[in-house]
Design a protein around this motif. Structure first.
Motif, mmCIF file in Angstrom:
data_model
loop_
_atom_site.group_PDB
_atom_site.id
_atom_site.type_symbol
_atom_site.label_atom_id
_atom_site.label_comp_id
_atom_site.label_asym_id
_atom_site.label_seq_id
_atom_site.Cartn_x
_atom_site.Cartn_y
_atom_site.Cartn_z
ATOM 1 N N LEU A 1 -25.489 -14.477 31.844
ATOM 2 C CA LEU A 1 -26.784 -15.138 31.653
ATOM 3 C C LEU A 1 -27.887 -14.503 32.497
ATOM 4 N N GLU A 2 -27.526 -13.773 33.538
ATOM 5 C CA GLU A 2 -28.540 -13.171 34.409
ATOM 6 C C GLU A 2 -29.461 -12.222 33.655
ATOM 7 N N PRO A 3 -28.949 -11.246 32.880
ATOM 8 C CA PRO A 3 -29.877 -10.385 32.153
ATOM 9 C C PRO A 3 -30.666 -11.135 31.085
ATOM 10 N N VAL A 4 -30.066 -12.150 30.497
ATOM 11 C CA VAL A 4 -30.788 -12.935 29.490
ATOM 12 C C VAL A 4 -31.939 -13.680 30.160
ATOM 13 N N THR A 5 -31.689 -14.204 31.352
ATOM 14 C CA THR A 5 -32.749 -14.870 32.103
ATOM 15 C C THR A 5 -33.864 -13.889 32.430
ATOM 16 N N ALA A 6 -33.501 -12.668 32.820
ATOM 17 C CA ALA A 6 -34.519 -11.643 33.113
ATOM 18 C C ALA A 6 -35.345 -11.337 31.869
ATOM 19 N N ILE A 7 -34.701 -11.296 30.718
ATOM 20 C CA ILE A 7 -35.423 -11.042 29.469
ATOM 21 C C ILE A 7 -36.402 -12.173 29.178
ATOM 22 N N LEU A 8 -35.937 -13.409 29.325
ATOM 23 C CA LEU A 8 -36.808 -14.551 29.055
ATOM 24 C C LEU A 8 -37.995 -14.593 30.010
ATOM 25 N N ILE A 9 -37.738 -14.343 31.290
ATOM 26 C CA ILE A 9 -38.826 -14.362 32.273
ATOM 27 C C ILE A 9 -39.822 -13.244 32.000
ATOM 28 N N SER A 10 -39.312 -12.047 31.671
ATOM 29 C CA SER A 10 -40.231 -10.937 31.405
ATOM 30 C C SER A 10 -41.039 -11.185 30.139
ATOM 31 N N THR A 11 -40.459 -11.897 29.185
ATOM 32 C CA THR A 11 -41.199 -12.217 27.970
ATOM 33 C C THR A 11 -42.266 -13.273 28.251
ATOM 34 N N LEU A 12 -41.893 -14.321 28.967
ATOM 35 C CA LEU A 12 -42.812 -15.428 29.204
ATOM 36 C C LEU A 12 -43.923 -15.085 30.190
ATOM 37 N N PHE A 13 -43.580 -14.399 31.281
ATOM 38 C CA PHE A 13 -44.557 -14.208 32.350
ATOM 39 C C PHE A 13 -45.167 -12.817 32.408
ATOM 40 N N LEU A 14 -44.493 -11.824 31.853
ATOM 41 C CA LEU A 14 -45.008 -10.455 31.945
ATOM 42 C C LEU A 14 -45.513 -9.924 30.609
ATOM 43 N N GLY A 15 -45.348 -10.699 29.553
ATOM 44 C CA GLY A 15 -45.855 -10.293 28.254
ATOM 45 C C GLY A 15 -45.083 -9.162 27.597
ATOM 46 N N VAL A 16 -43.831 -8.956 27.992
ATOM 47 C CA VAL A 16 -43.012 -7.893 27.392
ATOM 48 C C VAL A 16 -42.556 -8.357 26.015
ATOM 49 N N SER A 17 -42.656 -7.477 25.034
ATOM 50 C CA SER A 17 -42.185 -7.831 23.696
ATOM 51 C C SER A 17 -40.978 -6.979 23.338
ATOM 52 N N PHE A 18 -40.127 -7.501 22.488
ATOM 53 C CA PHE A 18 -38.894 -6.830 22.104
ATOM 54 C C PHE A 18 -38.874 -6.595 20.601
ATOM 55 N N LEU A 19 -38.267 -5.467 20.210
ATOM 56 C CA LEU A 19 -38.135 -5.132 18.799
ATOM 57 C C LEU A 19 -37.035 -5.979 18.164
ATOM 58 N N GLY A 20 -36.942 -5.917 16.859
ATOM 59 C CA GLY A 20 -35.976 -6.724 16.121
ATOM 60 C C GLY A 20 -34.543 -6.518 16.571
ATOM 61 N N PHE A 21 -34.126 -5.257 16.793
ATOM 62 C CA PHE A 21 -32.756 -5.009 17.210
ATOM 63 C C PHE A 21 -32.493 -5.524 18.616
ATOM 64 N N GLN A 22 -33.494 -5.481 19.468
ATOM 65 C CA GLN A 22 -33.350 -6.031 20.815
ATOM 66 C C GLN A 22 -33.216 -7.556 20.758
ATOM 67 N N GLN A 23 -33.991 -8.180 19.889
ATOM 68 C CA GLN A 23 -33.874 -9.625 19.710
ATOM 69 C C GLN A 23 -32.504 -9.990 19.149
ATOM 70 N N LEU A 24 -31.997 -9.167 18.242
ATOM 71 C CA LEU A 24 -30.658 -9.383 17.702
ATOM 72 C C LEU A 24 -29.615 -9.292 18.811
ATOM 73 N N GLY A 25 -29.766 -8.332 19.719
ATOM 74 C CA GLY A 25 -28.851 -8.197 20.852
ATOM 75 C C GLY A 25 -28.867 -9.425 21.740
ATOM 76 N N ILE A 26 -30.054 -9.968 22.001
ATOM 77 C CA ILE A 26 -30.167 -11.195 22.794
ATOM 78 C C ILE A 26 -29.439 -12.335 22.088
ATOM 79 N N PHE A 27 -29.623 -12.432 20.777
ATOM 80 C CA PHE A 27 -28.949 -13.464 20.003
ATOM 81 C C PHE A 27 -27.431 -13.308 20.074
#
Length: 153
Positions: free
Chosen positions: A111-137
């Motif tokens: 869950l640690e990298p998933v948390t980092a992804i969520l925080i970077s998306t919410l607070f840093l404005g980082v966006s992910f491509l479709g395949f990256q979103q699929l990987g998170i899923f």
């Protein structure tokens, strides 16, 4: 890892090496303390680990070689990182091995990298491509499936 182009990886060889070494490190710091926890308190194990690691790392980067502009604010921030981010976090992690199986603790570490992804998306404005979103899923799905109770025969 491919950003949709199956013929090309989008990371460097050093990223692969460091990722594999990191995975080995996670396995090591999860499994090595298990037998020791049965005989010694977790906090003393963490204290010894930090002391040994600090002495060894002091040969590579001596504490006496601080930057010239290192002030009390920097010392406070480094102290907070050491106490909260290292001592407290690892003590809680090691202590959890007394109550939970190592494979469960390791799985929850996913869950640690998933948390980092969520925080970077919410607070840093980082966006992910479709395949990256699929990987998170897929990571979330694997966590769900691993914890799903198996049917008993």
């Amino acid at each position: 890892m491919t950003n949709g182009n199956i013929g090309e990886l989008s990371f460097s060889a050093s990223a692969l090496v460091w990722g594999l070494l990191s995975a080995l490190g996670v396995c090591a710091y999860t499994l090595i303390p298990c037998p020791l926890i049965k005989e010694h308190p977790p906090l003393s194990l963490v204290a010894w680990a930090l002391l040994i690691g600090g002495v060894i790392s002091n040969f590579l980067h001596p504490v006496t070689n601080l930057p010239k502009n290192f002030d009390q604010t920097d010392l406070l921030l480094v102290s907070l990182i050491v106490v909260v981010g290292t001592l407290l976090a690892y003590s809680l992690y090691i202590n959890s091995l007394k109550y939970t199986e190592p494979h469960i603790v390791g799985m929850l570490g996913m869950l640690e990298p998933v948390t980092a992804i969520l925080i970077s998306t919410l607070f840093l404005g980082v966006s992910f491509l479709g395949f990256q979103q699929l990987g998170i899923f897929v990571v979330f799905l694997s966590l769900f499936l691993i914890n799903f109770p198996a049917k008993k025969k």
